[in-house]
Motif scaffolding. Structure first.
Motif, PDB file in Angstrom:
ATOM      1  N   LEU A   3       0.820  -1.210   0.000  1.00  0.00           N
ATOM      2  CA  LEU A   3       0.000   0.000   0.000  1.00  0.00           C
ATOM      3  C   LEU A   3       0.844   1.245   0.000  1.00  0.00           C
ATOM      4  CD1 LEU A   3      -2.774  -1.014   2.522  1.00  0.00           C
ATOM      5  CD2 LEU A   3      -3.145  -0.374   0.152  1.00  0.00           C
ATOM      6  N   HIS A   4       1.956   1.218   0.791  1.00  0.00           N
ATOM      7  CA  HIS A   4       2.787   2.416   0.908  1.00  0.00           C
ATOM      8  C   HIS A   4       3.500   2.722  -0.400  1.00  0.00           C
ATOM      9  CE1 HIS A   4       2.060   3.367   5.018  1.00  0.00           C
ATOM     10  NE2 HIS A   4       2.307   2.117   5.370  1.00  0.00           N
ATOM     11  N   ARG A   5       3.982   1.704  -1.112  1.00  0.00           N
ATOM     12  CA  ARG A   5       4.642   1.970  -2.383  1.00  0.00           C
ATOM     13  C   ARG A   5       3.674   2.544  -3.397  1.00  0.00           C
ATOM     14  NH1 ARG A   5       8.264  -3.562  -3.009  1.00  0.00           N
ATOM     15  NH2 ARG A   5       9.748  -3.096  -1.328  1.00  0.00           N
ATOM     16  N   THR A   6       2.474   1.987  -3.433  1.00  0.00           N
ATOM     17  CA  THR A   6       1.452   2.495  -4.342  1.00  0.00           C
ATOM     18  C   THR A   6       1.100   3.930  -3.997  1.00  0.00           C
ATOM     19  OG1 THR A   6       0.539   0.280  -4.557  1.00  0.00           O
ATOM     20  CG2 THR A   6      -0.868   2.115  -5.223  1.00  0.00           C
ATOM     21  N   ALA A   7       0.936   4.186  -2.702  1.00  0.00           N
ATOM     22  CA  ALA A   7       0.563   5.534  -2.272  1.00  0.00           C
ATOM     23  C   ALA A   7       1.638   6.540  -2.614  1.00  0.00           C
ATOM     24  CB  ALA A   7       0.295   5.541  -0.771  1.00  0.00           C
ATOM     25  N   LEU A   8       2.893   6.176  -2.363  1.00  0.00           N
ATOM     26  CA  LEU A   8       3.985   7.112  -2.575  1.00  0.00           C
ATOM     27  C   LEU A   8       4.146   7.425  -4.049  1.00  0.00           C
ATOM     28  CD1 LEU A   8       6.061   8.744  -1.153  1.00  0.00           C
ATOM     29  CD2 LEU A   8       7.650   6.830  -1.299  1.00  0.00           C
ATOM     30  N   ARG A   9       3.958   6.425  -4.920  1.00  0.00           N
ATOM     31  CA  ARG A   9       4.074   6.667  -6.350  1.00  0.00           C
ATOM     32  C   ARG A   9       2.951   7.550  -6.864  1.00  0.00           C
ATOM     33  NH1 ARG A   9       5.969   0.681  -8.553  1.00  0.00           N
ATOM     34  NH2 ARG A   9       8.016   0.697  -7.519  1.00  0.00           N
ATOM     35  N   ALA A  10       1.841   7.550  -6.134  1.00  0.00           N
ATOM     36  CA  ALA A  10       0.697   8.363  -6.558  1.00  0.00           C
ATOM     37  C   ALA A  10       0.935   9.842  -6.341  1.00  0.00           C
ATOM     38  CB  ALA A  10      -0.559   7.942  -5.801  1.00  0.00           C
ATOM     39  N   ALA A 168      -2.029   5.107   4.331  1.00  0.00           N
ATOM     40  CA  ALA A 168      -0.848   4.720   3.566  1.00  0.00           C
ATOM     41  C   ALA A 168      -0.226   5.918   2.859  1.00  0.00           C
ATOM     42  CB  ALA A 168      -1.216   3.637   2.552  1.00  0.00           C
ATOM     43  N   LEU A 169      -1.065   6.760   2.273  1.00  0.00           N
ATOM     44  CA  LEU A 169      -0.565   7.922   1.550  1.00  0.00           C
ATOM     45  C   LEU A 169       0.011   8.968   2.496  1.00  0.00           C
ATOM     46  CD1 LEU A 169      -0.133   9.475  -1.023  1.00  0.00           C
ATOM     47  CD2 LEU A 169      -2.538  10.172  -0.973  1.00  0.00           C
ATOM     48  N   ALA A 170      -0.712   9.296   3.554  1.00  0.00           N
ATOM     49  CA  ALA A 170      -0.247  10.330   4.486  1.00  0.00           C
ATOM     50  C   ALA A 170       1.075   9.939   5.137  1.00  0.00           C
ATOM     51  CB  ALA A 170      -1.304  10.575   5.564  1.00  0.00           C
ATOM     52  N   SER A 171       1.195   8.693   5.565  1.00  0.00           N
ATOM     53  CA  SER A 171       2.432   8.268   6.218  1.00  0.00           C
ATOM     54  C   SER A 171       3.592   8.212   5.220  1.00  0.00           C
ATOM     55  CB  SER A 171       2.240   6.900   6.893  1.00  0.00           C
ATOM     56  OG  SER A 171       1.810   5.919   5.977  1.00  0.00           O
ATOM     57  N   SER A 172       3.299   7.871   3.957  1.00  0.00           N
ATOM     58  CA  SER A 172       4.347   7.870   2.938  1.00  0.00           C
ATOM     59  C   SER A 172       4.826   9.288   2.645  1.00  0.00           C
ATOM     60  CB  SER A 172       3.834   7.218   1.658  1.00  0.00           C
ATOM     61  OG  SER A 172       3.601   5.846   1.837  1.00  0.00           O
ATOM     62  N   LEU A 266      -2.067  -2.359   7.762  1.00  0.00           N
ATOM     63  CA  LEU A 266      -1.280  -1.141   7.583  1.00  0.00           C
ATOM     64  C   LEU A 266       0.008  -1.201   8.403  1.00  0.00           C
ATOM     65  CD1 LEU A 266      -4.122   1.526   7.735  1.00  0.00           C
ATOM     66  CD2 LEU A 266      -2.575   1.167   5.798  1.00  0.00           C
ATOM     67  N   THR A 267       1.127  -0.917   7.748  1.00  0.00           N
ATOM     68  CA  THR A 267       2.418  -0.905   8.426  1.00  0.00           C
ATOM     69  C   THR A 267       3.119   0.425   8.180  1.00  0.00           C
ATOM     70  OG1 THR A 267       3.514  -1.938   6.528  1.00  0.00           O
ATOM     71  CG2 THR A 267       2.688  -3.405   8.258  1.00  0.00           C
ATOM     72  N   ALA A 268       4.151   0.679   8.948  1.00  0.00           N
ATOM     73  CA  ALA A 268       4.899   1.928   8.806  1.00  0.00           C
ATOM     74  C   ALA A 268       5.676   1.926   7.497  1.00  0.00           C
ATOM     75  CB  ALA A 268       5.861   2.096   9.976  1.00  0.00           C
ATOM     76  N   PRO A 269       5.772   3.086   6.854  1.00  0.00           N
ATOM     77  CA  PRO A 269       6.582   3.172   5.631  1.00  0.00           C
ATOM     78  C   PRO A 269       8.059   3.127   5.981  1.00  0.00           C
ATOM     79  CG  PRO A 269       5.854   5.347   6.261  1.00  0.00           C
ATOM     80  CD  PRO A 269       5.182   4.382   7.209  1.00  0.00           C
ATOM     81  N   ALA A 270       8.857   2.617   5.063  1.00  0.00           N
ATOM     82  CA  ALA A 270      10.308   2.612   5.282  1.00  0.00           C
ATOM     83  C   ALA A 270      10.810   4.043   5.275  1.00  0.00           C
ATOM     84  CB  ALA A 270      11.001   1.810   4.189  1.00  0.00           C
TER      85      ALA A 270
END
Length: 283
Positions: A3-10, A168-172, A266-270
């Motif tokens: 989810l985080h990778r998808t969100a960050l790329r968005a 996912a998006l906000a944390s990314s 949901l997990t923490a983004p790297a």
């Protein structure tokens, strides 16, 4: 793909630059402020520790002693001075932190709840520090302050249907800005107790740790409804029997909160700066 990778790329580079540099203060809606709770106590299965002083009492130092006293708790003059210095650092750090959180909220279409209460009050922090030191004899004020993550704190909220993608998006976005995720507590999968995601981040310029809670309207309402119950539960004068009753009441309220699809995963983004130090979900 997570989810985080998808969100960050968005989030395009142009959007990030705009959000971090030009997002107006009104871009994230501030709802009527309400007291919020920190993640203290989550690992023990309790409702997280509350922000602010629910009792409405005023705490003052004793006459001329330079300390702080209230509810049977005390800080001597030297410890009280260190807490005041910590609070000053928090206020200065907030000036850099708030624009980052507002940007993350704007990009993820979150509602910011209780923004006017983003700084923990002096009495609330001193009570928290004094309580921790009393419960752990030998613990110093420096050790206690090192574990404080909610002197600057925020709550972001989404409807159930947008919650998981929003978190996912906000944390990314926060991670992409350079904030290190130092704590991530996702309690959506727990059968009892508090529901939500409580996260802590270290702002790179100031090095100050701040808290961001991620909620749905229902989980936030449950948090507020259990606030007074938790405040009574954590008082040293509350009997063990009464504490069990209070916990049962809190469990019943949180049990009625719907769990958004995907929220337990949901997990923490790297960390974008220190990948090896990325936070893992709380056990």
């Amino acid at each position: 793909m997570t989810l985080h990778r998808t969100a960050l790329r968005a989030v395009s580079s142009a959007a990030l630059i705009t959000a971090f540099g030009l997002v107006p203060a009104h871009a994230a809606t501030a709802a009527p402020a309400g007291d919020r709770q920190s993640p203290a106590g989550v690992s023990a299965g309790l409702v997280p520790g509350a922000h602010g002083d629910a009792s409405g009492k005023s705490f003052k130092g004793g006459p001329g002693d330079g300390g702080w006293h209230g509810d049977g708790l005390d800080l001597n003059a030297a410890d009280n001075k260190k807490v005041d210095a910590f609070l000053l650092h928090a206020r200065r750090a907030e000036r850099s932190i708030s624009p980052q959180v507002k940007a993350a909220a704007a990009i993820s279409h979150a509602q910011v709840i209780g923004f006017d209460h983003r700084l923990k009050s002096a009495d609330s922090l001193k009570r928290k520090v004094a309580t921790a030191m009393k419960e752990t004899p030998g613990r110093t004020v420096d050790q206690t302050l090192a574990g404080i993550s909610d002197s600057v704190r925020y709550t972001l909220q989404w409807p159930d249907g947008r919650y998981t993608s929003g978190v996912a998006l906000a944390s990314s976005v926060l991670a992409g800005r350079g904030d290190d995720s130092v704590k991530w507590s996702n309690t959506w999968s727990r059968p009892k107790g508090y529901k939500g995601v409580n996260s802590s981040w270290k702002e790179p310029r100031s090095g100050h740790v701040f808290e961001v809670q991620f909620h749905t309207p229902e989980s936030k309402r449950a948090q507020e409804d259990t606030h007074k119950l938790y405040e009574e539960q954590r008082l040293p004068t509350t009997s063990p029997e009464r504490k069990k009753e209070l916990q049962a009441q809190q469990d019943a309220i949180f049990a009625a909160v719907p769990v958004p699809a995907g929220a337990p995963e949901l997990t923490a983004p790297a960390s974008r700066r220190h990948p090896a130090h990325s936070a893992r979900p709380a056990a």
